[in-house]
Design an enzyme around this catalytic site. Structure first.
Site, PDB file in Angstrom:
ATOM      1  N   TYR A 165      16.332 -15.713   9.790  1.00 45.88           N
ATOM      2  CA  TYR A 165      15.936 -16.032  11.171  1.00 45.88           C
ATOM      3  C   TYR A 165      14.932 -15.009  11.696  1.00 45.88           C
ATOM      4  O   TYR A 165      13.911 -15.359  12.299  1.00 45.88           O
ATOM      5  CB  TYR A 165      17.207 -16.054  12.024  1.00 45.88           C
ATOM      6  N   LYS A 169      11.121 -15.715  12.838  1.00 48.49           N
ATOM      7  CA  LYS A 169      10.773 -15.509  14.246  1.00 48.49           C
ATOM      8  C   LYS A 169       9.616 -14.539  14.427  1.00 48.49           C
ATOM      9  O   LYS A 169       8.762 -14.736  15.294  1.00 48.49           O
ATOM     10  CB  LYS A 169      12.007 -15.041  15.026  1.00 48.49           C
TER      11      LYS A 169
END
Length: 302
Positions: A165, A169
């Site tokens: 993640y 991101k």
């Protein structure tokens, strides 16, 4: 100045619930026609149903707004192109893109399946790239566009169990930096939002009393500021619990050590000096790093 979106057309991905839903509702309440995209899957990306997007559309319409539902997966570029065409066919233009769609597959890196790493990157990074690519020619042609990436404090600063993640991101920030440069002459502003909000993606990660303060609605003002006609470009805006900050990727002043055989030892000994943040700058483009390095070298040569 009121942040008015009358006459604007917005696409919000992952808008069937949580933060995306609040974004869509807020844009519609301020006059935008909103295409509500949501695959309708679980937090980990499994499954899918157009019902979530349609429910938000029904809410917007009940309040007197204009909205359409779309169930495309942002990982499918052809479906994303069709989604953008759906908005163009209905309203003639696309002014705002909010890249909000995302999934979680949290595990420590040692235990993480690389398929889960790849899927999270596919949804967050490639999903955002697909959407940007699909709206880009329309925004270029109309000489106007506002794109909001959704980054995260995990991408900016790290978080245990979220290597996939976090990588995806922060990659969105890299995409934002270059698209903002390339879009400038077309009136396309590209920014990133790092939200702290209690949604189904954060359920169980924080105590209930903390989550109560982190209503998704509290993040929406930051999105509106980045999506509005008056928006800056290349800004990383952080938001949560009604508080707002800006994050920057900076470059320290640095030092010049030359190219001698003992430079590795010199660098190790003076690393604290290299990392000293006094007088750091926010580069305007990637070449600023090289320019700073050459400036230091030339100063020594002089």
């Amino acid at each position: 100045m009121e942040l008015d979106f009358k006459g604007r057309v917005a696409i919000v991905t992952g808008a069937g619930g949580g933060l995306g839903r609040q974004h869509a509702l807020a844009l519609a309440a301020r006059g935008a026609s909103v295409l509500v995209n949501d695959l309708g899957g679980a937090v980990d990306g499994s499954g899918g149903s157009a019902g979530a997007a349609q429910a938000v559309v029904d809410e917007i319409r009940a309040a007197g707004g204009q909205a359409l539902a779309n169930g495309a997966s942002v990982t499918d570029f052809a479906a994303v192109q069709a989604m953008v065409q759906q908005a163009i066919d209905a309203w003639g233009r696309v002014d705002v893109l909010v890249n909000n769609a995302g999934i979680l597959r949290d595990k420590s890196f040692a235990k993480m399946d690389m398929a889960d790493f790849q899927l999270v990157v596919q949804v967050h990074l490639m999903g955002a790239a697909h959407c940007c690519k699909a709206v880009w020619p329309h925004m270029q042609a109309q000489k106007y566009g506002r794109i909001v990436m959704t980054t995260s404090s995990t991408g900016l600063y790290g978080n245990f169990g979220q290597a996939n993640y976090g990588a995806a991101k922060l990659a969105q920030v890299g995409l934002m930096q270059t698209l903002a440069i390339e879009g400038a002459k077309y009136g396309i502003h590209v920014n990133a939002l790092a939200p702290t909000a209690a949604t189904r993606m954060t359920a169980g990660l924080m105590p209930d009393e903390v989550l109560a303060r982190l209503a998704p609605e509290a993040v929406v003002p930051a999105m509106l500021a980045l999506a509005h006609e008056s928006a800056p470009t290349r800004t990383i805006l952080c938001a949560g619990a009604g508080s707002f900050e800006a994050a920057h990727i900076t470059l320290t002043r640095g030092i010049h050590l030359g190219q001698g055989p003992d430079v590795p030892e010199q660098l190790a000994a003076r690393l604290a000096e290299v990392c000293d943040r006094a007088g750091e700058q926010v580069p305007q483009n990637g070449s600023d790093q090289g320019a700073n390095e050459l400036r230091l070298a030339m100063a020594v040569a002089a």
